[in-house]
Design a protein around this motif. Structure first.
Motif: not given
Length: 624
Positions: A297-301, A305-310, A312-321
Motif C-alpha cells: 500500500n505504499s504509493i511511494v514504492a 515501477v509506475f513513475p507516471h501515476i499519482k 493506485f486508482a490510475e493503475i490499469k491491468c496491461p493487456n500484454k507484456l
C-alpha cells in the motif's frame, strides 16, 4: 631365380597356387582398406547415424536419410522438432516429411505471412548451433568465428565479458536458446547471449524454427506423460484426436487430468510474451489490489515501477507484456497467481498465422477448398515446418550433403586452429626435427663410416641397444634432465631428445659404406675438404635414404603427443596431436574419427608426393 619355372607354371596346381596367392593379397588389402573406409564414413556422420555401420553414409545418396540427418543437425533433439511442428516422434530414424499437396500450399501461405509479419527475436530459435555430442554444427562454428573476429583471442573474450572459458567450444555450452522460452525469461542480461542474438540476425531464414505454444504444450505436458502414440494420448487426455495437429491449447474438452495439465502449462510454464489478458473493469480492480499488496500500500514504492501515476486508482491491468522489465515481472507474477485461464488469450507466430488465414478466408471451408485440406477448425491449422524443411533440403541437396559430410572435420580443424598455437608449434617442431635429424645422424654415420675407428662396432652396438627400450622408458629421465636445464615448455625440449636416432645412424652408416671409395680419393686429390666431401658427395648420393630418414623423423615428431604433453604442459606449446588427444577424451565417435582422419592428411600427402624417393630409400640400402 623364379620359384616356379615355365613348365611348372602351366600345371593346374601351380595356377591354383598363384591364384591363392593373389586372393590372399587381395583379402589382405581389403582388411587394410576396409577399416580406413569405415573410419572415413564415420567421420561424416552425426549422433543420429553413427551407429549405422556402412562404408558409404546413406545420406550421400538417399534423400530421406539426408532430410533426417539434416534435421538432427538443425534441431539437435527430437523434442525441439516436436515443439516446432506437428510431429510426435522420439527418434530421428522415424521422421517423415509431410508431402501432402495441402502442406505445400500452406507452406507458401506461411512464407508470405512471415515476410509481412516476421517473428520476434525471442520467438525463434537458430538451428545448427548448439553443442551436439562434443561437436559444433555450421552456425555454432560461425558464431565462434564471429566472437574471434570481434574480441580476438579467447583470453580477450574472457576479460571483456568477465568469463572463464577454458576453450572456444565451451562458449556454446553456456548459451541455451531454450532459456528464451522459460517462464522467467524477460530480457537478455548476459553480454554473450546479446552477442549471439546480434549474430543470428544475419543467419539464413531456413536455419530458424519456431517453438509454437501448442508444440511446447504437447512436448512438455502430454508426450512426457502419455507418450507419442495417438491412442495412448486419447486415453490419457479424454480427447478423440485423429492427428497430432488436433491437440492444441484451444481445446478444453478433455478430462480433468488434461485440463489440469493445460492450466498448469499456461500459468506456470508458458513465457508471458505468449499471453495476453482480456482486460475489463473487474481485472483492472483485481490488478490494482495485486499491486497494492506487492508494494504494501505504499504509493511511494510503487512510483519506482509506475513513475507516471499519482495514486493506485490510475493503475490499469496491461493487456500484454509491458516493455518495462519491472512491470513485466509483476505482469508475469499476476498471471501465475491471480488470473484464471479463461481470462487469458494466447498469442505467438502460429496463432497470428491462424488469425491471418481466418481474416483472409473467413470460414474454414473456404480455406480447405483453397488448399485441399480437411481442417475442422482454424484452431487446428499449423505451421508446416516439416514440409518447409523438406523443400529446403531438396533444393539444396548437394550443398547440404557436403556440409554434413565435412561438419566433423570442420569442427576438428576449428578446434585445432582456435586453440593456442597448435598448428604453428607443430610446423616449427616438425621442420626443426627434420633439419636436426638430417644433420646430426648423417654426421655420426659419416664419421663411423669414413674413419676406421677402433670402437666403431661397439659404438654401433650402443646405438642399436637404444632400440631395445620403449620410448616411454626414457621419458621420465629426459623430463628430469630437461627440467634441470630449465628447458621445459620450449622448442629445445621438443627437439633435443629426438636429434639422434640409433636406427637412422645404423642405416646411414651401412649406406655410406657402400659408396665407392674412389670418389673420395679423387675428390681429395682435387683438393676437396672434408666438409665438401660430406655435403657435395656423401649427402648428394644419399638422397633416397635421407628422404626415408626425413619421413621417419617427421612421422615421429608429428605423431608424438605423450612426451610433448609431458615436457610442454603450457597449452601455448602444445602440438596438434596433444590437442587431438585432449579432444578425444570428450568427443563422440564421429568427431574422433574426423580427428584421426584429419591428423593423417599431412603424412599421407608427404608420402604420396615423395613416394618414388621414399621407395628408393627403402630399396637401395637393401640392394647395397
Amino acid at each position: 631365380m623364379a620359384i616356379l619355372n615355365d613348365v611348372t607354371k602351366k600345371s593346374a596346381g601351380a595356377k591354383v597356387l598363384v591364384l591363392s596367392f593373389y586372393l590372399i593379397l587381395i583379402l589382405g588389402g581389403i582388411t587394410m582398406v576396409y577399416p580406413f573406409l569405415m573410419m572415413t564414413s564415420g567421420a561424416m556422420k552425426g549422433h543420429y547415424n553413427i551407429k549405422k555401420m556402412n562404408v558409404v553414409p546413406v545420406f550421400l545418396y538417399d534423400d530421406l536419410e539426408l532430410y533426417r540427418a539434416w534435421s538432427e543437425s538443425k534441431y539437435l533433439r527430437v523434442a525441439n522438432l516436436n515443439e516446432a511442428s506437428t510431429s510426435a516422434i522420439n527418434e530421428f530414424d522415424i521422421l517423415e516429411p509431410n508431402l501432402r499437396d495441402c502442406d505445400t500450399k500452406l507452406a507458401d501461405m506461411y512464407k508470405t505471412f512471415s515476410t509481412q509479419n516476421p517473428a520476434s527475436e525471442y520467438e525463434r530459435v537458430l538451428g545448427r548451433v548448439e553443442v551436439s555430442n562434443s561437436n559444433l554444427p555450421t552456425n555454432g562454428l560461425a558464431f565462434i568465428n564471429y566472437l574471434s573476429d570481434k574480441y580476438g583471442d579467447l583470453e580477450s573474450l574472457n576479460k571483456k565479458l568477465d568469463l572463464n572459458m577454458p576453450q572456444w567450444n565451451a562458449v556454446m555450452r553456456t548459451i541455451s536458446q531454450a532459456d528464451l522460452f522459460q517462464k522467467g525469461f524477460l530480457e537478455v542480461n548476459n553480454s554473450l547471449v546479446a552477442d549471439f542474438i546480434k549474430f543470428r540476425q544475419n543467419s539464413k531464414p531456413d536455419d530458424f524454427y519456431l517453438p509454437t505454444v501448442d508444440g511446447q504444450f504437447r512436448q512438455k505436458m502430454i508426450f512426457a506423460f502419455a507418450g507419442y502414440n495417438i491412442n495412448a494420448i486419447n486415453e490419457a487426455t479424454g480427447l478423440n484426436i485423429k492427428s497430432i495437429s488436433e491437440l492444441t491449447l484451444s481445446r478444453n474438452d478433455g478430462n480433468a487430468w488434461y485440463n489440469k495439465m493445460r492450466k498448469t502449462f499456461i500459468l506456470q510454464f508458458l513465457n508471458p510474451r505468449y499471453i495476453n489478458i482480456k482486460t475489463d473493469a473487474h481485472l483492472d480492480e483485481q490488478y490494482r489490489k495485486f499491486i497494492k499488496k506487492e508494494f504494501k500500500n505504499s504509493i511511494v514504492a510503487a512510483l519506482d515501477v509506475f513513475p507516471h501515476i499519482k495514486r493506485f486508482a490510475e493503475i490499469k491491468c496491461p493487456n500484454k507484456l509491458p516493455k518495462s522489465i519491472r512491470q513485466a515481472i509483476l505482469y508475469n507474477k499476476f498471471i501465475e497467481h491471480e488470473v484464471s485461464v479463461d481470462a487469458l488469450e494466447l498469442t505467438g507466430p502460429q496463432l497470428r498465422f491462424r488469425s491471418y488465414l481466418k481474416d483472409k478466408y473467413k470460414t474454414i471451408e473456404a480455406l480447405n477448398d483453397a488448399i485441399g485440406s480437411s481442417f475442422k477448425s482454424f484452431d487446428y491449422v499449423y505451421i508446416p515446418q516439416r514440409r518447409m524443411d523438406w523443400d529446403y533440403v531438396m533444393a539444396n541437396k548437394s550443398a547440404l550433403r557436403w556440409d554434413l559430410a565435412t561438419m566433423n572435420v570442420k569442427y576438428v580443424a576449428s578446434y585445432i586452429f582456435n586453440h593456442g598455437r597448435a598448428a604453428w608449434v607443430t610446423l616449427v617442431f616438425c621442420l626443426l626435427t627434420i633439419i636436426t635429424s638430417l644433420l646430426v645422424n648423417p654426421l655420426a654415420a659419416y664419421a663411423l663410416s669414413r674413419y676406421n675407428l677402433p670402437s666403431t662396432y661397439k659404438v654401433l652396438m650402443v646405438l642399436m641397444a637404444t632400440m631395445a627400450f620403449p620410448a616411454a622408458v626414457t621419458q621420465i629421465p629426459s623430463f628430469l634432465m630437461l627440467k634441470d636445464f630449465h628447458l621445459l615448455n620450449t622448442f629445445w625440449a621438443l627437439i633435443l631428445p629426438t636429434m639422434a636416432n640409433g636406427y637412422s645412424v645404423f642405416i646411414l652408416k651401412g649406406f655410406f659404406d657402400s659408396l665407392p671409395k674412389e670418389l673420395y680419393e679423387a675428390a681429395s686429390l682435387d683438393g676437396a675438404s672434408e666438409v665438401r666431401l660430406f655435403f657435395q658427395i656423401t649427402l648428394n648420393l644419399s638422397k633416397p635414404v635421407l628422404a626415408l630418414i626425413a619421413l621417419q623423423s617427421f612421422t615421429a615428431a608429428y605423431g608424438n603427443f605423450m612426451f610433448a604433453l609431458l615436457i610442454c604442459q603450457d597449452p601455448s606449446m602444445w602440438t596438434i596431436m596433444v590437442y587431438i588427444f585432449q579432444l578425444q577424451n570428450t568427443a563422440n565417435q564421429a568427431v574422433t574419427f574426423a580427428a584421426l582422419l584429419l591428423a593423417a592428411v599431412p603424412t599421407f600427402v608427404i608420402f604420396v608426393t615423395c613416394q618414388n624417393v621414399i621407395m628408393r630409400g627403402i630399396v637401395v640400402p637393401s640392394e647395397k
